[in-house]
Scaffold this motif. Structure first.
Motif, PDB file in Angstrom:
ATOM      1  N   LYS B 109       0.895  -1.279  -0.083  1.00  0.00           N
ATOM      2  CA  LYS B 109       0.041  -0.086  -0.135  1.00  0.00           C
ATOM      3  C   LYS B 109       1.000   1.046   0.023  1.00  0.00           C
ATOM      4  O   LYS B 109       0.318   2.244   0.291  1.00  0.00           O
ATOM      5  CB  LYS B 109      -0.897  -0.038   1.292  1.00  0.00           C
ATOM      6  N   ARG B 110       2.133   1.055  -0.209  1.00  0.00           N
ATOM      7  CA  ARG B 110       3.174   2.108  -0.236  1.00  0.00           C
ATOM      8  C   ARG B 110       3.003   2.939   1.097  1.00  0.00           C
ATOM      9  O   ARG B 110       3.063   4.304   1.016  1.00  0.00           O
ATOM     10  CB  ARG B 110       2.974   3.078  -1.444  1.00  0.00           C
ATOM     11  N   ASP B 111       2.961   2.388   2.188  1.00  0.00           N
ATOM     12  CA  ASP B 111       2.923   3.286   3.375  1.00  0.00           C
ATOM     13  C   ASP B 111       4.409   3.674   3.687  1.00  0.00           C
ATOM     14  O   ASP B 111       5.203   2.948   3.565  1.00  0.00           O
ATOM     15  CB  ASP B 111       2.648   1.934   4.573  1.00  0.00           C
ATOM     16  N   GLN B 112       4.364   5.186   3.974  1.00  0.00           N
ATOM     17  CA  GLN B 112       5.675   5.573   4.287  1.00  0.00           C
ATOM     18  C   GLN B 112       6.013   5.605   5.780  1.00  0.00           C
ATOM     19  O   GLN B 112       7.188   6.136   5.966  1.00  0.00           O
ATOM     20  CB  GLN B 112       5.319   7.092   3.839  1.00  0.00           C
ATOM     21  N   THR B 113       5.299   4.948   6.540  1.00  0.00           N
ATOM     22  CA  THR B 113       5.737   5.181   7.979  1.00  0.00           C
ATOM     23  C   THR B 113       6.572   3.961   8.403  1.00  0.00           C
ATOM     24  O   THR B 113       6.464   3.582   9.794  1.00  0.00           O
ATOM     25  CB  THR B 113       4.351   5.492   8.773  1.00  0.00           C
ATOM     26  N   ILE B 114       6.937   2.867   7.706  1.00  0.00           N
ATOM     27  CA  ILE B 114       7.469   1.762   7.983  1.00  0.00           C
ATOM     28  C   ILE B 114       8.664   1.969   8.739  1.00  0.00           C
ATOM     29  O   ILE B 114       8.827   1.083   9.736  1.00  0.00           O
ATOM     30  CB  ILE B 114       7.436   0.821   6.893  1.00  0.00           C
ATOM     31  N   ALA B 115       9.694   2.874   8.320  1.00  0.00           N
ATOM     32  CA  ALA B 115      10.897   2.753   8.956  1.00  0.00           C
ATOM     33  C   ALA B 115      10.582   3.183  10.364  1.00  0.00           C
ATOM     34  O   ALA B 115      11.549   2.871  11.315  1.00  0.00           O
ATOM     35  CB  ALA B 115      11.500   4.240   8.131  1.00  0.00           C
ATOM     36  N   ALA B 116       9.649   4.057  10.791  1.00  0.00           N
ATOM     37  CA  ALA B 116       9.386   4.352  12.197  1.00  0.00           C
ATOM     38  C   ALA B 116       9.148   3.057  13.200  1.00  0.00           C
ATOM     39  O   ALA B 116       9.881   3.041  14.019  1.00  0.00           O
ATOM     40  CB  ALA B 116       8.312   5.229  12.244  1.00  0.00           C
ATOM     41  N   ASP B 117       8.371   2.237  12.497  1.00  0.00           N
ATOM     42  CA  ASP B 117       7.975   0.874  13.153  1.00  0.00           C
ATOM     43  C   ASP B 117       9.280   0.031  13.366  1.00  0.00           C
ATOM     44  O   ASP B 117       9.439  -0.562  14.402  1.00  0.00           O
ATOM     45  CB  ASP B 117       6.913   0.220  12.478  1.00  0.00           C
ATOM     46  N   PHE B 118      10.224   0.059  12.415  1.00  0.00           N
ATOM     47  CA  PHE B 118      11.633  -0.592  12.774  1.00  0.00           C
ATOM     48  C   PHE B 118      12.094  -0.044  13.785  1.00  0.00           C
ATOM     49  O   PHE B 118      12.383  -0.829  14.786  1.00  0.00           O
ATOM     50  CB  PHE B 118      12.549  -0.321  11.585  1.00  0.00           C
ATOM     51  N   ASP B 119      12.252   1.093  14.070  1.00  0.00           N
ATOM     52  CA  ASP B 119      12.965   1.722  15.214  1.00  0.00           C
ATOM     53  C   ASP B 119      12.090   1.346  16.446  1.00  0.00           C
ATOM     54  O   ASP B 119      12.617   0.927  17.422  1.00  0.00           O
ATOM     55  CB  ASP B 119      12.718   3.284  15.221  1.00  0.00           C
ATOM     56  N   GLU B 120      10.839   1.228  16.340  1.00  0.00           N
ATOM     57  CA  GLU B 120       9.692   0.669  17.596  1.00  0.00           C
ATOM     58  C   GLU B 120      10.240  -0.519  17.962  1.00  0.00           C
ATOM     59  O   GLU B 120      10.306  -1.078  19.136  1.00  0.00           O
ATOM     60  CB  GLU B 120       8.410   0.978  17.269  1.00  0.00           C
ATOM     61  N   VAL B 121      10.254  -1.442  17.105  1.00  0.00           N
ATOM     62  CA  VAL B 121      10.447  -2.810  17.244  1.00  0.00           C
ATOM     63  C   VAL B 121      11.869  -3.121  17.859  1.00  0.00           C
ATOM     64  O   VAL B 121      11.861  -3.822  18.946  1.00  0.00           O
ATOM     65  CB  VAL B 121      10.323  -3.844  15.944  1.00  0.00           C
ATOM     66  N   TYR B 122      12.844  -2.349  17.414  1.00  0.00           N
ATOM     67  CA  TYR B 122      14.207  -2.568  17.851  1.00  0.00           C
ATOM     68  C   TYR B 122      14.409  -1.957  19.226  1.00  0.00           C
ATOM     69  O   TYR B 122      15.199  -2.301  20.040  1.00  0.00           O
ATOM     70  CB  TYR B 122      15.115  -1.809  16.997  1.00  0.00           C
ATOM     71  N   ARG B 123      13.244  -0.977  19.700  1.00  0.00           N
ATOM     72  CA  ARG B 123      13.534  -0.199  20.871  1.00  0.00           C
ATOM     73  C   ARG B 123      12.920  -1.386  21.872  1.00  0.00           C
ATOM     74  O   ARG B 123      13.147  -1.379  22.955  1.00  0.00           O
ATOM     75  CB  ARG B 123      12.691   0.935  20.918  1.00  0.00           C
ATOM     76  N   LEU B 124      11.759  -1.870  21.669  1.00  0.00           N
ATOM     77  CA  LEU B 124      11.205  -2.935  22.196  1.00  0.00           C
ATOM     78  C   LEU B 124      12.102  -4.049  22.375  1.00  0.00           C
ATOM     79  O   LEU B 124      12.124  -4.795  23.396  1.00  0.00           O
ATOM     80  CB  LEU B 124       9.757  -3.577  21.653  1.00  0.00           C
ATOM     81  N   PHE B 125      12.753  -4.579  21.505  1.00  0.00           N
ATOM     82  CA  PHE B 125      13.791  -5.812  21.548  1.00  0.00           C
ATOM     83  C   PHE B 125      14.965  -5.550  20.960  1.00  0.00           C
ATOM     84  O   PHE B 125      15.455  -5.744  19.895  1.00  0.00           O
ATOM     85  CB  PHE B 125      13.027  -6.888  20.779  1.00  0.00           C
ATOM     86  N   PRO B 126      15.841  -4.911  22.018  1.00  0.00           N
ATOM     87  CA  PRO B 126      17.077  -4.589  21.555  1.00  0.00           C
ATOM     88  C   PRO B 126      18.166  -5.524  20.945  1.00  0.00           C
ATOM     89  O   PRO B 126      19.031  -5.557  20.078  1.00  0.00           O
ATOM     90  CB  PRO B 126      17.909  -3.895  22.765  1.00  0.00           C
ATOM     91  N   ARG B 127      17.765  -6.743  21.537  1.00  0.00           N
ATOM     92  CA  ARG B 127      18.519  -8.129  21.028  1.00  0.00           C
ATOM     93  C   ARG B 127      18.385  -8.369  19.331  1.00  0.00           C
ATOM     94  O   ARG B 127      18.970  -8.693  18.750  1.00  0.00           O
ATOM     95  CB  ARG B 127      17.845  -9.258  21.653  1.00  0.00           C
ATOM     96  N   LEU B 128      17.197  -7.802  18.793  1.00  0.00           N
ATOM     97  CA  LEU B 128      16.904  -8.027  17.537  1.00  0.00           C
ATOM     98  C   LEU B 128      17.781  -7.147  16.802  1.00  0.00           C
ATOM     99  O   LEU B 128      18.232  -7.556  15.632  1.00  0.00           O
ATOM    100  CB  LEU B 128      15.302  -7.911  17.168  1.00  0.00           C
ATOM    101  N   GLN B 129      17.953  -6.078  17.222  1.00  0.00           N
ATOM    102  CA  GLN B 129      18.716  -5.070  16.384  1.00  0.00           C
ATOM    103  C   GLN B 129      20.104  -5.464  16.476  1.00  0.00           C
ATOM    104  O   GLN B 129      20.688  -5.494  15.272  1.00  0.00           O
ATOM    105  CB  GLN B 129      18.716  -3.706  16.996  1.00  0.00           C
ATOM    106  N   GLU B 130      20.759  -6.075  17.671  1.00  0.00           N
ATOM    107  CA  GLU B 130      22.039  -6.637  17.564  1.00  0.00           C
ATOM    108  C   GLU B 130      22.122  -7.751  16.711  1.00  0.00           C
ATOM    109  O   GLU B 130      23.238  -8.045  15.920  1.00  0.00           O
ATOM    110  CB  GLU B 130      22.529  -7.180  18.874  1.00  0.00           C
ATOM    111  N   ARG B 131      21.068  -8.528  16.310  1.00  0.00           N
ATOM    112  CA  ARG B 131      21.222  -9.483  15.304  1.00  0.00           C
ATOM    113  C   ARG B 131      20.651  -9.553  14.103  1.00  0.00           C
ATOM    114  O   ARG B 131      20.132 -10.620  13.395  1.00  0.00           O
ATOM    115  CB  ARG B 131      20.458 -10.811  16.142  1.00  0.00           C
ATOM    116  N   ARG B 132      20.283  -8.238  13.792  1.00  0.00           N
ATOM    117  CA  ARG B 132      19.436  -8.016  12.393  1.00  0.00           C
ATOM    118  C   ARG B 132      19.965  -8.546  11.095  1.00  0.00           C
ATOM    119  O   ARG B 132      19.469  -8.962  10.205  1.00  0.00           O
ATOM    120  CB  ARG B 132      19.295  -6.480  12.188  1.00  0.00           C
ATOM    121  N   LYS B 133      21.434  -8.747  11.103  1.00  0.00           N
ATOM    122  CA  LYS B 133      22.009  -9.265  10.223  1.00  0.00           C
ATOM    123  C   LYS B 133      22.195 -10.985  10.196  1.00  0.00           C
ATOM    124  O   LYS B 133      22.591 -11.681   9.086  1.00  0.00           O
ATOM    125  CB  LYS B 133      23.248  -8.830   9.714  1.00  0.00           C
TER     126      LYS B 133
END
Lengths: 346, 244
Positions: B109-133
């Motif tokens: 749907k070409r939602d432009q607000t997805i990037a902000a939700d990435f930050d939110e998920v990584y804020r909730l689960f910092p472990r996922l950010q460490e392991r994102r690759k």
């Protein structure tokens, strides 16, 4: 055999092998996403080659009519489904996609063909006429039975293969065609003559492989296809519909097939039924990759091309036999090195 | 107040065996509702049917719309989201790609607000950010559950359905997960929680249903359920000695 011949055979083998590699990748892709062993892959090669050949003679290719016919059939199926589900608002989109666009393409081809446009435009026209057949075939033949076993899907593939070969005879006739090469250039490299056409084939194949790689790694639809291949249930839960993934993978397979046909048309004479054998050699490559690994499938397909080139030099009467016999040691090797995974129950 | 989800007479059968029989439940916007019950009661089947993964009979009204006929993909794009018991992650893809795919319908749907939700998920689960690759298949059980939750949040659900989010996890991680679940309610997400860990579930939920052999046998506000003698005897008494 001297070096010159050996090098020539390598060039010849790699040129054919590049095309088999493309087809092998398409087969692995389709199987991974939909579990369909896509025997009609070769028919798209023949359709691509014969459509381009028709355009080069200034004739309206039969594909244009075929596209309209298949479009009408899909429209009927889609309309019946829309009415059954009470989704009347879908009707305009269905009519547009499956009737209006094919009619528009038919008219375009009708108008453009006699004017013999430039080669690039002929290739583009060939692609827009052949590629939509891919998702349409998926919609008609596979989607209604998408959850059936691999064996049932294989039987459907055999049926689609025969239907498409038959339609090829009707729409293109029994004569073979060969198109003029994209380039007449020849380069001398030591003792070896490099033909422009073989560089075209290898370059275009490589470019297409890189494009596919970028598509799978960096686009959301590419990722959705990989996700479907890895975990069908997970993919549905994030909103990737199996029907969408199926149509997309068949679109790519048809695109790869048609492009292979365009590339191979100046090298060999293509008849309405030539695609099968070409596709089957891609299939041997795909089997080397266990219908699973893209790089091994591509390498296997190159090997098939080389083997074929040398076989046709030493024992030309047996070249097909030698190529297809390769599948036996490969299957034995694979059956010893991979553990058998029971097909998942759905 | 009208319900976000209203289920009436929902029955699901595997062949001739009925796994869920005439279930009715209701969930209001912004609430956490739990369905507890023993193994094999039909909890997972119930959620799968709500998601459209299994054929069912009855009526499911969601946000004022009858969604029984809809495919799972159509339900996802309306804001329904299921985190299944088996997580169903894309094991051979990176953590980041798993999250990207969670937002698949929003990319369409070409939602432009997805990037902000990435930050939110990584804020909730910092472990996922460490392991994102890292590939999802290489994660530990707790990280997988975080990724499953994160992937679900990327779809920006209105109704999040969680199937046994605590299953097989260490107590400390269970606490983290339940903290996130309680926090989600603050952001307006409604949650349907299926749990065997009845104590934790009733603590976090507003309302509860008890499902036994495919039928809802008791329902009520969580506080009432937690003090209901039948529930204590069957679910809380046993559970308290184990996880809790």
């Amino acid at each position: 055999m001297n070096t010159e011949i050996a090098l020539f055979l390598i060039q010849d083998g790699l040129t054919n092998g590049a095309i088999y590699a493309l087809l092998a990748l398409a087969l692995v892709l389709v199987f991974a996403v939909t579990r369909v062993i896509f025997i009609p892959q070769g028919e798209f090669v023949a359709y691509g080659a014969l459509t381009l050949a028709g355009l080069q003679l200034g004739k309206l290719p039969g594909t244009a009519w075929l596209l309209l016919g298949v479009g009408l059939a899909v429209a009927v199926v889609e309309l019946a489904q829309a009415l059954r589900l009470g989704l009347a608002r879908r009707i305009p989109a269905i009519l547009f996609k499956f009737i209006i666009i094919p009619v528009a393409l038919l008219s375009l081809a009708w108008w453009a063909a006699p004017q013999k446009p430039a080669l690039t435009l002929q290739i583009l026209l060939t692609l827009v006429l052949v590629v939509p057949l891919g998702p349409m075939v998926y919609r008609l033949a596979y989607q209604p039975l998408a959850n059936a076993s691999v064996l049932v899907l294989l039987i459907i593939s055999v049926a689609v293969h025969f239907a498409m070969t038959g339609l090829g005879l009707v729409f293109f006739g029994a004569e073979g065609s060969r198109t003029p090469p994209f380039s007449d250039a020849q380069w001398k490299l030591g003792v070896l003559n490099i033909s422009g056409q073989s560089l075209w084939v290898m370059g275009a194949s490589l470019a297409l492989i890189v494009a596919l790689l970028l598509f799978f790694e960096h686009t959301i639809y590419g990722k959705a296809l990989r996700a479907t291949a890895i975990n069908r249930v997970g993919a549905r839960l994030v909103g990737v519909s199996p029907a969408m993934a199926g149509k997309l993978s068949f679109t790519l397979a048809a695109l790869i097939g048609a492009l292979s046909g365009i590339l191979v048309a100046p090298i060999t004479t293509i008849y309405y039924d030539s695609g099968f054998l070409v596709g089957l050699k891609g299939f041997v490559g795909a089997i080397v990759g266990g219908l699973m690994s893209y790089p091994i499938a591509a390498a296997g397909a190159l090997l098939v091309g080389l083997l074929e080139a040398y076989a046709s030099f030493w024992a030309s009467a047996y070249k097909e036999v030698i190529v297809f016999t390769l599948i036996i040691p490969v299957l034995i090797w694979r059956s010893f090195t991979t553990h058998h995974i029971e097909e998942e129950e759905e | 107040m009208s319900a976000l989800l209203e289920v009436r007479g929902l029955s699901v059968a595997y062949g001739k065996v009925e796994a869920v029989h005439q279930a009715a439940l209701r969930l209001e916007q912004g609430r956490i509702v739990t369905v507890i019950g023993p193994n094999g009661a039909g909890k997972t089947t119930l959620l799968a049917a709500l998601m459209g993964m299994l054929p069912a009979r009855g009526s499911i009204s969601y946000a004022g719309e009858e969604i029984m006929r809809f495919e799972p993909e159509q339900r996802v794009s309306r804001g329904l989201c299921l985190v299944p018991e088996r997580r169903e992650l894309f094991a051979a893809m990176t953590v980041e790609d798993n999250l990207v795919l969670g937002a698949f319908h929003r990319y369409r749907k070409r939602d432009q607000t997805i990037a902000a939700d990435f930050d939110e998920v990584y804020r909730l689960f910092p472990r996922l950010q460490e392991r994102r690759k890292q590939l999802a298949g290489t994660l530990s059980g707790g990280e997988r559950q975080m990724l499953a939750l994160g992937r679900a949040l990327m779809s920006r659900p209105r109704l999040l359905m969680l199937d046994e989010p605590s299953l097989g996890l260490a107590p400390l991680i269970v606490r983290d997960i339940f903290r996130v679940i309680a926090g989600l309610r603050e952001t307006g997400v409604s949650i349907l929680l299926v749990e065997q860990n009845a104590r934790a579930a009733l603590q976090v939920a507003d309302y509860g249903y008890v499902l036994e052999t495919g039928e809802i046998v008791v329902e009520g506000p969580s506080a009432n359920l937690a003090s209901d003698p039948r529930v204590i005897e069957s679910y809380l008494g046993l559970v308290s000695s184990g996880a809790g």
